[in-house]
Motif scaffolding. Structure first.
Motif, PDB file in Angstrom:
ATOM      1  N   LEU A 191      11.253  -7.297  -5.290  1.00 14.40           N
ATOM      2  CA  LEU A 191       9.952  -7.672  -4.724  1.00 14.40           C
ATOM      3  C   LEU A 191       9.508  -6.722  -3.625  1.00 14.40           C
ATOM      4  CD1 LEU A 191       9.773 -11.559  -4.452  1.00 14.40           C
ATOM      5  CD2 LEU A 191       8.333 -10.037  -5.783  1.00 14.40           C
ATOM      6  N   HIS A 192      10.471  -6.217  -2.847  1.00 18.61           N
ATOM      7  CA  HIS A 192      10.050  -5.448  -1.677  1.00 18.61           C
ATOM      8  C   HIS A 192      10.128  -3.945  -1.843  1.00 18.61           C
ATOM      9  CE1 HIS A 192       9.221  -8.846   0.846  1.00 18.61           C
ATOM     10  NE2 HIS A 192      10.242  -9.426   0.264  1.00 18.61           N
ATOM     11  N   TYR A 193      10.877  -3.492  -2.806  1.00 17.51           N
ATOM     12  CA  TYR A 193      11.063  -2.048  -2.884  1.00 17.51           C
ATOM     13  C   TYR A 193      10.652  -1.420  -4.205  1.00 17.51           C
ATOM     14  CZ  TYR A 193      13.572  -2.644   1.433  1.00 17.51           C
ATOM     15  OH  TYR A 193      13.888  -2.949   2.723  1.00 17.51           O
ATOM     16  N   THR A 194      10.090  -2.210  -5.127  1.00 12.24           N
ATOM     17  CA  THR A 194       9.721  -1.583  -6.399  1.00 12.24           C
ATOM     18  C   THR A 194       8.218  -1.699  -6.641  1.00 12.24           C
ATOM     19  OG1 THR A 194       9.945  -3.576  -7.707  1.00 12.24           O
ATOM     20  CG2 THR A 194      11.915  -2.238  -7.429  1.00 12.24           C
ATOM     21  N   ARG A 195       7.738  -0.889  -7.566  1.00  6.29           N
ATOM     22  CA  ARG A 195       6.329  -0.947  -7.924  1.00  6.29           C
ATOM     23  C   ARG A 195       5.996  -2.271  -8.582  1.00  6.29           C
ATOM     24  NH1 ARG A 195       5.418   4.471 -11.133  1.00  6.29           N
ATOM     25  NH2 ARG A 195       3.337   3.654 -11.445  1.00  6.29           N
ATOM     26  N   LEU A 196       6.977  -2.821  -9.326  1.00  6.21           N
ATOM     27  CA  LEU A 196       6.733  -4.132  -9.928  1.00  6.21           C
ATOM     28  C   LEU A 196       6.458  -5.151  -8.826  1.00  6.21           C
ATOM     29  CD1 LEU A 196       6.745  -6.144 -12.311  1.00  6.21           C
ATOM     30  CD2 LEU A 196       9.188  -6.438 -11.920  1.00  6.21           C
ATOM     31  N   GLY A 197       7.300  -5.096  -7.772  1.00  8.09           N
ATOM     32  CA  GLY A 197       7.121  -6.024  -6.663  1.00  8.09           C
ATOM     33  C   GLY A 197       5.746  -5.902  -6.050  1.00  8.09           C
ATOM     34  N   ARG A 198       5.312  -4.654  -5.830  1.00 10.19           N
ATOM     35  CA  ARG A 198       3.990  -4.428  -5.248  1.00 10.19           C
ATOM     36  C   ARG A 198       2.905  -4.999  -6.135  1.00 10.19           C
ATOM     37  NH1 ARG A 198       4.223  -0.783  -1.274  1.00 10.19           N
ATOM     38  NH2 ARG A 198       6.201  -1.131  -0.261  1.00 10.19           N
ATOM     39  N   ALA A 199       3.080  -4.770  -7.442  1.00  8.18           N
ATOM     40  CA  ALA A 199       2.072  -5.259  -8.381  1.00  8.18           C
ATOM     41  C   ALA A 199       2.020  -6.789  -8.353  1.00  8.18           C
ATOM     42  CB  ALA A 199       2.365  -4.747  -9.786  1.00  8.18           C
ATOM     43  N   VAL A 200       3.186  -7.433  -8.158  1.00 11.26           N
ATOM     44  CA  VAL A 200       3.227  -8.892  -8.089  1.00 11.26           C
ATOM     45  C   VAL A 200       2.383  -9.385  -6.913  1.00 11.26           C
ATOM     46  CG1 VAL A 200       4.712 -10.869  -7.539  1.00 11.26           C
ATOM     47  CG2 VAL A 200       5.453  -9.190  -9.241  1.00 11.26           C
ATOM     48  N   TYR A 201       2.619  -8.802  -5.746  1.00  6.57           N
ATOM     49  CA  TYR A 201       1.861  -9.218  -4.560  1.00  6.57           C
ATOM     50  C   TYR A 201       0.371  -8.907  -4.724  1.00  6.57           C
ATOM     51  CZ  TYR A 201       5.897 -10.362  -1.650  1.00  6.57           C
ATOM     52  OH  TYR A 201       7.005 -10.957  -1.126  1.00  6.57           O
ATOM     53  N   ALA A 202       0.083  -7.719  -5.264  1.00  9.23           N
ATOM     54  CA  ALA A 202      -1.321  -7.307  -5.383  1.00  9.23           C
ATOM     55  C   ALA A 202      -2.065  -8.203  -6.371  1.00  9.23           C
ATOM     56  CB  ALA A 202      -1.410  -5.852  -5.821  1.00  9.23           C
ATOM     57  N   THR A 203      -1.405  -8.569  -7.468  1.00  7.80           N
ATOM     58  CA  THR A 203      -2.044  -9.445  -8.449  1.00  7.80           C
ATOM     59  C   THR A 203      -2.371 -10.789  -7.826  1.00  7.80           C
ATOM     60  OG1 THR A 203      -0.782  -8.365 -10.183  1.00  7.80           O
ATOM     61  CG2 THR A 203      -1.788 -10.461 -10.744  1.00  7.80           C
TER      62      THR A 203
END
Lengths: 328, 509
Positions: A191-203
């Protein structure tokens, strides 16, 4: 005024407030319990909460991903039950070995999540409806396998259930706790260090913006439901260690416990903000309520629900105030 | 002495920091069609909101006299009670209800608390007959086209015994036939004694239908013209709408124009909500390195739709046409494609579509260019922080730190975050949709300076703006768009507001 606040008066960013409140709540409950009951104020009490709720913790981790995108997954409890049922039946009947059964169960859980995520994304259906259907489907599948409880007598499973991992000073945990801890750490990292994590928060923060920023919103949505499906299946495996049985009535209503844990942990139901640490604290708070009631002895277990209900009200109110302040 | 049904005098309405209306006067004669003209943002809609009670008495200064009586409307219900009905540009119908239900919504035909369906449908049919809407009263509103929905709105107004009907851009979303029908209907209503106030950008319609026209500019009444006596032409209205001198609100800029970087040809986009309606029709544009190009057009001309359809097909259906990047044909199917080909698009609604308001500056800045800041899916947080810090300084974003939540920044600083986000993706072409909307004057100057700098770095910038002075002050070349078609291309030295306004209001032949 704008620059010099580093020294004495460090201000806590608003997004950490709900997690801190939960942490304080947990600490306060522990202190009150320690004062009221003999033998409460020990490390093992906290560890027991982990031991008794390892499966819930794993399920809540998956739920955190989904809720962070602004979705919801109602199917988790049923998928947990289905996982216990499949594991128990395959080991009891055809006598499959655990190292085949467990991966298969995880695969089925992830697959169910994948399908639900795909439906949510491709047809733009509300996650509530899709996962509600998934919930009925998985629960129904349990009963097609069998209506009775199926005991697990596999030696590996029973060994796992009875193993104690000794820590220092008489403290111990079960292997399930270890697995849950690994899941939490990996998930927090993702959640905090990957692009997937960023995409989760951004979505979760703003799906439209995320789309126009070129983030893979569709893939992210499918991914979070798959993760949630995987976590539910893993939670099911841990529950079968704990119960040593597979049963269609296991984990009834667990989706609501998981949602409660995530919300108490400070994650906004509308998505976009929240932390895995909060979810861990949420599960601990729920578990500690049960522990306190068992120490109390005379109160019926329904008081657990009453306290959870009150806590949820309090936290939703807190989030309301908090989000009313940040959004002008 | 002429009989005025409505007299608004000395109307002043202030929003925090902005005077939207200043001492506005409007007099409407009984039984006429009165047009209100002005540029986008001149204050027309605000004036109508004052009149219809959206801004209640006390929220503005001035006096409204309707039918000879002073009115102090506390809300829309009061103004409707007095006989003033406003039909907004975005229709206020409940899409899943039937035509009859919509007509009598909030005004139901009921007997002892129960709805009398026979009477509802019968009276609806009568009203529909009056407005020339041939549909079954029980048809669901979402099943009929926008043109017919507009008629439902008018029928609804008639059911309230309207004396003064206000229409805000009634034909903006209609095709020619529906527009013609609507205008005929308005003439018919006028003959029945209903006074109409119509706000319209389509000056040919104004000259065709209106009996008098009031021109508003910068929140002030400029003049009221009588169509019969003053021999009003479209040119006459335009010069009233734009007559404003340019001052140095724009930083000086000497362009160094290089090679062509993006070209689109025969770009056609259909509306996703109204099948068959072309929102962009055969548009062609060329952008060159180092050049700031403007795209002018009135509301509903298809500016944003053109930009978004180009930017990874985020708007529209059945998109056709060719795109060339550096002379080579390319395909842009998704936003990711667009970013990969060096396109960036900053939306007109940055709060809703351009930012994640609950996140901090750092994460907003990195969102679109995350692939450059990560390896195999893992984000390099130190680099991310460094990049955000760099923009924090170079763009002069006024915030305590890059961990400040974007939702709390001012409009100008939010826009700088949006621009930083796109600059990080190293675009060759930046499409900026209303880059200074909702931004105060000082910050606008900063944004213009940034836009100039982007062009000097060899990028092409396409600026979409409703404010003509902004385009004239900033752009090297300006395209005009009207009803989805490119109607003109004007170099800076030849561009005047009058000329652009002519091209922007040019209807389809």
């Amino acid at each position: 005024m704008t620059t010099l606040s580093l020294g004495g008066g460090r201000v806590i960013p608003a997004k950490y407030v709900p997690v801190l409140v939960t942490a304080c709540l947990f600490a306060a409950m522990f202190v009150v319990g320690g004062i009221r009951y003999d033998g409460f104020a020990s490390g093992q009490v906290v560890l027991n909460v982990f031991i008794d709720n390892a499966f819930l913790l794993v399920v809540a981790v998956g739920m955190t991903f989904v809720i962070l995108t602004g979705g919801i997954d109602l199917s988790v409890g049923s998928v947990v039950a289905l996982s216990t049922m499949i594991s128990a039946t395959l080991m009891a009947g055809p006598g499959w070995p655990p190292y085949l059964v467990v991966p298969l169960v995880l695969l089925i859980g992830s697959g169910l999540g994948l399908v639900m995520g795909y439906l949510v994304h491709a047809f733009d259906i509300q996650p509530f409806i899709v996962t509600l259907a998934g919930m009925f489907l998985a629960r129904g599948l349990c009963y097609t396998i069998g209506t009775d409880s199926v005991p697990i007598e596999d030696p590996t499973f029973t060994a796992f259930a009875q193993t104690r991992i000794d820590l220092f000073a008489d403290l111990w945990i079960s292997p399930s706790v270890l697995i849950a801890a690994v899941v939490v750490l990996v998930a927090a990292y993702v959640l905090h260090y990957t692009r997937l994590g960023r995409a989760v928060y951004a979505t979760g923060g703003s799906e439209q913006s995320a789309l126009l920023m070129g983030l893979p919103v569709g893939r992210t949505k499918i991914a979070v439901y798959t993760i949630s499906g995987f976590c539910s299946a893993l939670g099911g495996v841990l529950l079968s260690f704990y119960m040593l049985s597979g049963y269609g009535l296991h984990a009834v209503g667990m989706e609501l416990d998981a949602i409660a844990a995530v919300v108490i942990g400070g994650t906004l139901l509308t998505g976009g903000t929240g932390f895995l640490l909060g979810t861990v604290l949420g599960v601990l708070v729920l578990g500690l309520i049960q522990t306190i009631l068992s120490f109390e002895g005379t109160l019926s277990s329904w008081w657990t629900k009453i306290f959870i209900g009150l806590l949820l009200f309090a936290f939703i109110l807190l989030q309301r105030l908090f989000s009313a302040r940040t959004r002008p | 002495m002429t009989d005025h049904i409505l007299r608004m005098s000395g109307i002043t309405k202030t929003f925090p920091g902005v005077k939207a209306l200043q001492d506005v006067t409007l007099s409407v004669r009984r039984g006429e069609i009165h047009a209100i003209c002005g540029e986008n943002g001149a204050g027309k809609s605000t004036l109508m909101k004052v009149l219809s009670g959206v801004y209640p008495h006390g929220a503005y200064e001035g006096e409204i006299r309707f039918e000879g009586e002073t009115c102090e409307f506390g809300g829309i219900r009061d103004s409707e009670h007095a006989g003033i009905v406003i039909i907004h540009q975005e229709l206020a119908l409940s899409p899943q209800l039937s035509i009859a239900e919509n007509i009598f919504l909030g005004n139901e035909r009921a007997r002892r608390g129960f709805i009398d369906w026979n009477r509802t449908n019968f009276e609806a049919a009568q009203l529909m007959e009056r407005v020339g809407l041939r549909e079954n009263p029980t048809t669901v509103v979402s099943d009929i086209g926008v043109g017919k929905q507009q008629l439902v709105e008018i029928a609804k107004a008639l059911s309230k015994e309207v004396k003064l009907l206000i229409l805000d851009e009634p034909t903006a979303a209609l095709n020619d036939d529906d527009s013609a029908h609507l205008l005929d209907l308005l003439r018919g209503l006028r003959d029945e004694g209903i006074t109409c106030v119509i706000i319209s950008h389509k000056l040919n319609e104004v000259t065709a239908i209106a009996d008098s026209v009031t021109i508003i500019r910068d929140g002030r009444t400029i003049e009221t013209l009588d169509m019969a006596t003053d021999a009003v032409t479209e040119d006459r209205i335009i010069s009233g709408m734009v007559g404003r001198a340019l001052d140095n609100r724009y930083p000086p800029h000497e362009p160094t124009i290089g090679e062509e970087v993006l070209r689109i040809e025969d770009w056609t986009v259909y509306s996703p909500s109204q099948p068959g309606r072309k929102v962009v029709d055969g548009a062609a544009l060329t952008l060159r390195r180092g050049e700031i190009v403007g795209l002018a057009g009135l509301m509903g001309a298809g500016r944003t739709e053109l930009a978004m359809s180009l930017f990874g097909r985020t708007y529209g259906v059945n998109i056709s046409g060719k795109v060339f990047k550096d002379g080579k044909p390319i395909e842009i199917r998704t936003v990711q494609d667009a970013i990969r080909h060096g396109l960036a698009y900053a939306t007109e609604d940055r709060k809703r579509y351009g930012l994640n308001l609950i996140e901090d500056i750092k994460r907003n800045v990195s969102a679109a260019g995350l692939s450059g800041l990560s390896r195999r899916g893992w984000v390099d947080e130190h680099q991310e922080y460094a990049v955000a810090e760099r923009f924090h300084k170079s763009m002069n974003i006024k915030a305590p730190s890059v961990s400040s939540v974007v939702g709390k920044l001012s409009g100008g600083n939010q826009q700088k975050v949006v621009l930083s986000k796109w600059i990080l993706t190293e675009p060759d072409v930046l499409i900026l949709d209303e880059p200074t909307r909702g931004i105060d004057v000082g910050a606008k100057y900063e944004i213009y300076t940034i836009i100039n700098r982007l062009a000097d770095e060899g990028r092409a910038v396409l600026v979409i703006s409703s404010e003509l002075p902004e385009l004239l002050g900033l752009c090297d070349r300006i395209y005009t768009l009207s009803e989805g078609r490119i109607t003109g291309e004007v170099p800076r030295r030849d561009a005047t507001q009058e000329r652009l306004m002519h091209l922007m209001t040019k209807g389809q032949e």
